[in-house]
Design a protein around this motif. Sequence first.
Motif, short mmCIF file in Angstrom:
data_model
loop_
_atom_site.label_atom_id
_atom_site.label_comp_id
_atom_site.label_asym_id
_atom_site.label_seq_id
_atom_site.Cartn_x
_atom_site.Cartn_y
_atom_site.Cartn_z
N UNK A 46 47.74 -11.31 26.06
CA UNK A 46 48.88 -12.10 25.61
C UNK A 46 48.69 -12.46 24.13
N UNK A 47 49.81 -12.49 23.41
CA UNK A 47 49.75 -12.75 21.98
C UNK A 47 50.67 -13.88 21.58
N UNK A 48 50.27 -14.60 20.54
CA UNK A 48 51.09 -15.65 19.95
C UNK A 48 51.04 -15.47 18.44
N UNK A 49 52.20 -15.66 17.81
CA UNK A 49 52.29 -15.58 16.36
C UNK A 49 52.96 -16.82 15.79
N UNK A 50 52.52 -17.22 14.63
CA UNK A 50 53.23 -18.25 13.88
C UNK A 50 54.58 -17.68 13.47
N UNK A 51 55.58 -18.53 13.40
CA UNK A 51 56.93 -18.06 13.05
C UNK A 51 56.95 -17.36 11.70
N UNK A 52 56.13 -17.82 10.79
CA UNK A 52 56.16 -17.29 9.43
C UNK A 52 55.68 -15.83 9.34
N UNK A 53 55.00 -15.33 10.38
CA UNK A 53 54.46 -13.97 10.31
C UNK A 53 55.06 -13.05 11.38
N UNK A 54 55.89 -13.58 12.25
CA UNK A 54 56.48 -12.76 13.31
C UNK A 54 57.25 -11.58 12.71
N UNK A 55 57.01 -10.42 13.30
CA UNK A 55 57.68 -9.22 12.83
C UNK A 55 56.98 -8.53 11.68
N UNK A 56 55.99 -9.20 11.08
CA UNK A 56 55.27 -8.61 9.94
C UNK A 56 53.79 -8.38 10.26
N UNK A 57 53.19 -9.27 11.03
CA UNK A 57 51.77 -9.18 11.36
C UNK A 57 51.61 -8.76 12.83
N UNK A 58 50.55 -8.02 13.09
CA UNK A 58 50.24 -7.62 14.46
C UNK A 58 48.76 -7.84 14.73
N UNK A 59 48.48 -8.58 15.79
CA UNK A 59 47.10 -8.80 16.20
C UNK A 59 46.74 -7.82 17.31
N UNK A 60 45.51 -7.34 17.29
CA UNK A 60 45.04 -6.46 18.34
C UNK A 60 43.54 -6.68 18.54
N UNK A 61 43.03 -6.18 19.67
CA UNK A 61 41.62 -6.37 20.00
C UNK A 61 41.05 -5.09 20.57
N UNK A 62 39.75 -4.92 20.35
CA UNK A 62 38.97 -3.91 21.03
C UNK A 62 37.88 -4.69 21.76
N UNK A 63 38.10 -4.95 23.04
CA UNK A 63 37.18 -5.79 23.79
C UNK A 63 35.80 -5.14 23.93
N UNK A 64 35.77 -3.83 23.97
CA UNK A 64 34.48 -3.14 24.09
C UNK A 64 33.62 -3.35 22.85
N UNK A 65 34.28 -3.57 21.71
CA UNK A 65 33.57 -3.77 20.45
C UNK A 65 33.56 -5.23 20.02
N UNK A 66 34.12 -6.12 20.85
CA UNK A 66 34.20 -7.55 20.51
C UNK A 66 34.81 -7.74 19.12
N UNK A 67 35.88 -7.02 18.86
CA UNK A 67 36.50 -7.01 17.55
C UNK A 67 37.98 -7.35 17.65
N UNK A 68 38.46 -8.12 16.70
CA UNK A 68 39.87 -8.45 16.61
C UNK A 68 40.37 -7.99 15.24
N UNK A 69 41.60 -7.54 15.22
CA UNK A 69 42.21 -7.03 14.00
C UNK A 69 43.50 -7.78 13.69
N UNK A 70 43.87 -7.78 12.43
CA UNK A 70 45.16 -8.32 12.02
C UNK A 70 45.78 -7.35 11.03
N UNK A 71 46.81 -6.65 11.48
CA UNK A 71 47.56 -5.76 10.60
C UNK A 71 48.66 -6.57 9.94
N UNK A 72 48.63 -6.60 8.62
CA UNK A 72 49.59 -7.42 7.87
C UNK A 72 50.46 -6.50 7.03
N UNK A 73 51.75 -6.48 7.34
CA UNK A 73 52.71 -5.66 6.61
C UNK A 73 53.72 -6.55 5.89
N UNK A 74 54.43 -5.96 4.95
CA UNK A 74 55.46 -6.69 4.21
C UNK A 74 54.92 -8.01 3.68
#
Length: 120
Positions: free
Chosen positions: A56-84
């Motif tokens: 499940x994901x939650x975004x602040x209103x100011x970044x909705x539609x521009x940022x994407x959060x993702x995870x690789x649980x096997x690597x204990x890693x979280x990412x944040x793709x920031x566009x625009x």
Amino acid sequence: QVQLVESGGGLVQAGGSLRLSCAASGSIFRINDMGWYRQAPGKQRNLVAVMTSGGSMYYADSVKGRFTISRNNAKNTVYLQMNSLKPEDTAVYYCDADVETYERRISKYWGQGTQVTVSS
């Protein structure tokens, strides 16, 4: 002990993109929520995005539609793709993780922060 190490910050022009990464290591039995916060100079630290272990994901209103959060649980890693990206996205970005250690203790851990600067 648990460590979170971030990478991927930098300087970008408005409209550009950056991808942040945060890898957790140490005495980790399980990670629950992982997320990203940001803090601009003179302002409080605010939540940008969070992702639960179930996806499940939650975004602040100011970044909705521009940022994407993702995870690789096997690597204990979280990412944040920031566009625009916009100049108002300029801040130090921190990742956090709610970690259950092998000692069955649950605590929130923070990364050291990575600077994101968006020029106009």
